[in-house]
Design a protein around this motif. Structure first.
Motif, PDB file in Angstrom:
ATOM      1  N   LYS A 229      54.673  57.947  -0.247  1.00 28.27           N
ATOM      2  CA  LYS A 229      55.011  58.242  -1.639  1.00 28.27           C
ATOM      3  C   LYS A 229      54.491  59.626  -1.983  1.00 28.27           C
ATOM      4  N   GLU A 231      54.042  62.267  -5.338  1.00 33.03           N
ATOM      5  CA  GLU A 231      54.091  62.408  -6.790  1.00 33.03           C
ATOM      6  C   GLU A 231      53.618  63.808  -7.192  1.00 33.03           C
ATOM      7  N   ASP A 246      57.770  61.058  -9.837  1.00 34.34           N
ATOM      8  CA  ASP A 246      57.931  60.514  -8.492  1.00 34.34           C
ATOM      9  C   ASP A 246      58.885  61.417  -7.710  1.00 34.34           C
ATOM     10  N   THR A 248      59.209  61.178  -4.337  1.00 34.80           N
ATOM     11  CA  THR A 248      59.401  60.577  -3.023  1.00 34.80           C
ATOM     12  C   THR A 248      60.805  60.866  -2.490  1.00 34.80           C
TER      13      THR A 248
END
Length: 296
Positions: A229, A231, A246, A248
């Motif tokens: 992930k 951020e 986000d 990702t």
């Protein structure tokens, strides 16, 4: 070409995956004497890496050693220097920098998106200290110095160097009071890499987590692995509360393992050091032993 493994079923599984028969060697000596073998991949417990690496190197075979390089720093240094002096390609299992997640992090930092980097916080955690059997090599201090720091934290140490530059540890604290194992339970380190202050938590007794938080004057990046992930938070100079975005979905679609192995194959044929090389593995190992030495 072939394999040496204490479990015959492991080689059978490899044959099923490869779709061909693989020769079963009875010893490293037999494997290294085979003229068909150009390179030897060593993916055994860490305390066996050096002895097996030396057998391959002295036979003139290119070698690829999984991380960490070995449990004895002086001997690791000798092996790396021997391979370099004798033009023996020496690969090392640092594939993390080639992961799409970290490729994107490196790209973002290179653009100057975060402004001046203020500080970095890193973690490498697992609960291995609770579930490894007592006779496992990971529980033996002479075979796994530093516990989680040696086994998995080394990946994050390598990434810190690659993202920020060379550095050193200034202070550290070690816990040995949580389990009864010989291996250290956890480390908290403070260092400086590329003039950036870095804190590093590496524990064998905490929930599984691998993260890096990079703080800059103009924004922050938060990186989490497994699952990956990414951020981003942009600094608000008006005193407002910044949202965390986000990103990702921005992680590129790459084949890091394939790229690394193709480069290693080319390095074997060209008799050069590969992209993932033993020298980087040695430098990360030096930082681990430095952390062990200074920690109270």
């Amino acid at each position: 070409v072939g394999a040496l493994d204490p479990r015959d079923e492991a080689i059978s599984a490899a044959e099923a995956e490869e779709g061909k028969t693989i020769r079963r060697y009875e010893s490293m000596a037999e494997l290294c004497a085979d003229p068909q073998v150009e390179a030897v991949f060593i993916a055994t417990p860490a305390h066996l890496h050096l002895a097996q690496g030396w057998e391959a190197a002295r036979a003139g075979k290119a070698l690829f050693i999984e991380k960490p390089l070995g449990h004895d720093l002086k001997e690791c240094r000798k092996l790396v220097e021997y391979c370099e002096a004798n033009n023996i390609p020496h690969g090392h299992g640092f594939s993390v920098p080639l992961k799409p997640l970290w490729v994107e992090v490196k790209r973002l930092l290179d653009t100057g998106l975060l402004g001046q980097i203020v500080s970095v916080a890193v973690s490498s955690m697992s609960t291995g200290g609770y579930y490894f059997p007592p006779d496992n090599w990971r529980f033996k201090k002479d075979k796994n110095p530093g516990g989680q720091l040696f086994q998995c934290g080394i990946h994050k140490i390598d990434m810190i160097r690659r993202l920020l530059g060379e550095g050193t540890w200034h202070a550290g604290f070690v816990r040995r009071d949580i389990t009864s194992a010989e291996t250290d339970d956890g480390y908290v380190l403070m260092g400086e890499f590329g003039s950036v202050p870095v804190t590093f938590h590496s524990h064998y007794v905490a929930a599984y987590r691998h993260t890096m938080e990079i703080y800059g004057t103009e924004g922050d990046i938060f990186v989490t692995e497994f699952p990956d992930k990414l951020e981003y938070k942009k600094t608000d100079f008006t005193g407002g509360v910044e949202p965390v975005l986000d990103w990702t979905g921005k992680i590129p679609d790459l084949d890091p393992c394939g790229c690394a192995m193709r480069d290693f194959a080319a390095a074997v044929r060209e008799r050069r050091q590969p992209l993932m090389n033993g020298r980087d593995g040695l430098r990360a190992l030096e930082l681990i032993f430095e952390a062990i030495r200074i920690s109270k």
